[in-house]
Scaffold this motif. Structure first.
Motif, PDB file in Angstrom:
ATOM      1  N   MET A 190      37.235  -6.410  47.142  1.00  0.00           N
ATOM      2  CA  MET A 190      38.162  -6.572  46.026  1.00  0.00           C
ATOM      3  C   MET A 190      39.060  -5.360  45.823  1.00  0.00           C
ATOM      4  O   MET A 190      40.279  -5.496  45.663  1.00  0.00           O
ATOM      5  N   VAL A 191      38.495  -4.156  45.833  1.00  0.00           N
ATOM      6  CA  VAL A 191      39.268  -2.965  45.489  1.00  0.00           C
ATOM      7  C   VAL A 191      40.409  -2.740  46.471  1.00  0.00           C
ATOM      8  O   VAL A 191      41.571  -2.556  46.085  1.00  0.00           O
ATOM      9  N   ARG A 192      40.109  -2.774  47.766  1.00  0.00           N
ATOM     10  CA  ARG A 192      41.181  -2.504  48.718  1.00  0.00           C
ATOM     11  C   ARG A 192      42.163  -3.660  48.808  1.00  0.00           C
ATOM     12  O   ARG A 192      43.365  -3.440  48.980  1.00  0.00           O
ATOM     13  N   VAL A 193      41.693  -4.908  48.668  1.00  0.00           N
ATOM     14  CA  VAL A 193      42.619  -6.042  48.683  1.00  0.00           C
ATOM     15  C   VAL A 193      43.565  -5.967  47.488  1.00  0.00           C
ATOM     16  O   VAL A 193      44.765  -6.220  47.615  1.00  0.00           O
ATOM     17  N   ARG A 194      43.037  -5.602  46.321  1.00  0.00           N
ATOM     18  CA  ARG A 194      43.910  -5.477  45.160  1.00  0.00           C
ATOM     19  C   ARG A 194      44.960  -4.393  45.387  1.00  0.00           C
ATOM     20  O   ARG A 194      46.129  -4.562  45.020  1.00  0.00           O
ATOM     21  N   GLY A 195      44.564  -3.283  45.988  1.00  0.00           N
ATOM     22  CA  GLY A 195      45.533  -2.226  46.269  1.00  0.00           C
ATOM     23  C   GLY A 195      46.630  -2.704  47.205  1.00  0.00           C
ATOM     24  O   GLY A 195      47.825  -2.447  46.971  1.00  0.00           O
ATOM     25  N   TRP A 196      46.250  -3.428  48.261  1.00  0.00           N
ATOM     26  CA  TRP A 196      47.253  -3.977  49.178  1.00  0.00           C
ATOM     27  C   TRP A 196      48.180  -4.952  48.449  1.00  0.00           C
ATOM     28  O   TRP A 196      49.392  -4.930  48.650  1.00  0.00           O
ATOM     29  N   CYS A 197      47.599  -5.807  47.606  1.00  0.00           N
ATOM     30  CA  CYS A 197      48.396  -6.802  46.879  1.00  0.00           C
ATOM     31  C   CYS A 197      49.373  -6.138  45.913  1.00  0.00           C
ATOM     32  O   CYS A 197      50.517  -6.572  45.772  1.00  0.00           O
ATOM     33  N   ASP A 198      48.909  -5.100  45.220  1.00  0.00           N
ATOM     34  CA  ASP A 198      49.790  -4.402  44.286  1.00  0.00           C
ATOM     35  C   ASP A 198      50.987  -3.799  45.010  1.00  0.00           C
ATOM     36  O   ASP A 198      52.130  -3.895  44.542  1.00  0.00           O
ATOM     37  N   ASP A 199      50.736  -3.167  46.154  1.00  0.00           N
ATOM     38  CA  ASP A 199      51.824  -2.564  46.924  1.00  0.00           C
ATOM     39  C   ASP A 199      52.785  -3.629  47.434  1.00  0.00           C
ATOM     40  O   ASP A 199      54.010  -3.447  47.419  1.00  0.00           O
ATOM     41  N   PHE A 200      52.212  -4.744  47.888  1.00  0.00           N
ATOM     42  CA  PHE A 200      53.020  -5.855  48.394  1.00  0.00           C
ATOM     43  C   PHE A 200      53.861  -6.468  47.279  1.00  0.00           C
ATOM     44  O   PHE A 200      55.057  -6.711  47.436  1.00  0.00           O
ATOM     45  N   ALA A 201      53.244  -6.719  46.111  1.00  0.00           N
ATOM     46  CA  ALA A 201      53.951  -7.373  45.010  1.00  0.00           C
ATOM     47  C   ALA A 201      55.122  -6.547  44.521  1.00  0.00           C
ATOM     48  O   ALA A 201      56.188  -7.085  44.199  1.00  0.00           O
ATOM     49  N   LEU A 202      54.959  -5.240  44.463  1.00  0.00           N
ATOM     50  CA  LEU A 202      56.044  -4.381  43.992  1.00  0.00           C
ATOM     51  C   LEU A 202      57.280  -4.535  44.863  1.00  0.00           C
ATOM     52  O   LEU A 202      58.405  -4.681  44.372  1.00  0.00           O
ATOM     53  N   VAL A 203      57.063  -4.553  46.172  1.00  0.00           N
ATOM     54  CA  VAL A 203      58.184  -4.688  47.097  1.00  0.00           C
ATOM     55  C   VAL A 203      58.677  -6.133  47.168  1.00  0.00           C
ATOM     56  O   VAL A 203      59.880  -6.393  47.156  1.00  0.00           O
TER      57      VAL A 203
END
Length: 413
Positions: free
Chosen positions: A164-177
């Motif tokens: 969960m933690v690393r997937v959320r980090g990837w998703c947050d970075d992706f969503a911003l862009v």
């Protein structure tokens, strides 16, 4: 008649820092003075009235493929891998490619019955509230509004909870862009997203390899099966659209839950009405979505010359359709700045409109209904728990509107 002065060059623009805390006053000013205007700083038309936003999102003359409008920095060789993934999202595609990809996702969703997921979501809601009750304190975003939709969409897609933690980090970075790439992005933001895309690609390729030999009951496994059946769902398409599902099914629902509670805290009489009559919760959820929309705007490219609201939009122009402004348009909604959980005929645009209408809206509604029902049933009081001088602050990604932190005190039954 066409306006002779469609450009606003002074005051706030859509991405001004001042817009983070109160965009709605500015939206109303724009609707009154210049409902459709050209913003030089964004190199885009900004559209704020309901009818015009509905037109932009529903008319085939406006393309969802905004890659051509990406920030020039984004289109350099350095960021080519990032742009390549973005170009494979079904939200960036027009017909017939959009239909092919969305059909694949819809076929995967055929195996998912929303109602059958209710017990699982309910169990997760109860567990999160149990943990909050045991700890005696609550930062609502961290402890409830973020993990509930993230764990749900991860299970639905087929990503193990321990990731969960690393997937959320990837998703947050992706969503911003993904939500802002055609407006203003910094090199630091793009570099971070580039690393996240690469790490998620490696992670997903490992998952896909396992699912090809050992299928599971989840969306990713169903999409892999569709790929193997000859419908040519490439790894890039899988990567982009799994990212899309995870990000969209995660962050926007977190915004709905957080924004809904912030709104109820500002309207305690409405919160009490929900405690007294839980049957109003579905209606309240639609009003949360209208009153403070999780997604503020969507971009489209004009594929032909077209007049909108008295302005001549040229072929190739970028158009930013402001959903949140449309959802407060007085020409569509009576007393639009009034929060009313019994509002009738609440045809908001929070889930979009037209061929790109949100594919996961039923899950968002399910999670919100179960979350607010349990929260209000299990507590006698919910109130802000801010320290002296502390205030609620909205996160940096303006297009996904929510406060960064929401500390609250809960008095459990």
């Amino acid at each position: 008649m066409l306006s002779t002065n469609p450009t606003l060059t002074a005051g706030r623009h859509l991405l001004s820092p001042e817009m983070h805390e109160d965009p709605y006053t500015t939206y109303r000013e724009w609707q009154t003075s210049s409902p459709v205007f050209w913003d030089d700083s964004l190199r885009a038309w900004v559209v704020t009235r309901y009818a015009d936003v509905e037109l932009v999102l529903g008319d085939a003359r406006f393309s969802s493929n905004r890659i051509a409008a990406a920030n020039p920095l984004f289109r350099t060789e350095r960021y080519a891998p990032l742009l390549e993934v973005m170009s494979h999202k079904m939200s960036e595609m027009d017909e017939p490619h959009h239909t092919r990809l969305r059909s694949s996702v819809n076929k995967a969703f055929v195996h998912v019955v929303v109602e059958a997921w209710e017990p699982r979501v309910q169990k997760r809601v109860d567990t999160l509230l149990d943990n909050i009750q045991k700890s005696g304190e609550c930062e609502f975003v961290r402890d409830f509004a973020a993990p509930l939709p993230l764990l749900t969409i991860m299970e639905l897609v087929g990503v193990p909870a321990e990731d969960m933690v690393r997937v959320r980090g990837w998703c947050d970075d992706f969503a911003l862009v993904a939500l802002n790439f055609y407006t203003q992005m910094s090199e630091a933001q793009l570099d971070k997203a580039l690393v996240s895309i690469a790490e998620f690609r490696e992670y997903l390729e490992t998952r896909i390899a396992k699912l090809r030999t050992s299928p599971e009951e989840n969306l990713l496994s169903a999409m892999v099966a569709i790929e193997q059946s000859g419908e040519r769902l490439t790894t890039d398409e899988l990567l982009a659209n799994v990212f899309l599902l995870l990000a969209a099914g995660n962050e926007t629902t977190t915004c709905l839950l957080t924004g809904g509670l912030v709104t109820l805290l500002a309207h305690p009489e409405q919160m009490q009405r929900l405690r007294d009559d839980p049957s109003l919760i579905p209606s309240a959820i639609e009003e949360f979505l209208r009153y403070d929309s999780p997604l503020q705007y969507l971009g489209r490219l004009a594929t032909d010359d077209i007049e909108i609201g008295g302005q001549q939009v040229k072929r190739g122009d970028l158009v930013l359709a402001v959903l949140a402004a449309a959802n407060r348009d007085p020409e569509k909604f009576a007393s639009p700045d009034t929060f009313d959980i019994t509002r009738p005929n609440n045809h908001h645009l929070a889930f979009g409109h037209g061929r790109h209408f949100c594919v996961g809206l039923q899950f968002a509604r399910l999670e919100a209904r179960l979350a607010f029902t349990a929260l209000l049933e299990r507590t006698t009081k919910v109130e802000l728990d801010l320290k002296p001088g502390e205030r609620l602050v909205h996160q940096a990604n303006f297009n996904i509107r929510r406060v960064e932190r929401l500390p609250v005190k809960l008095a459990f039954v």
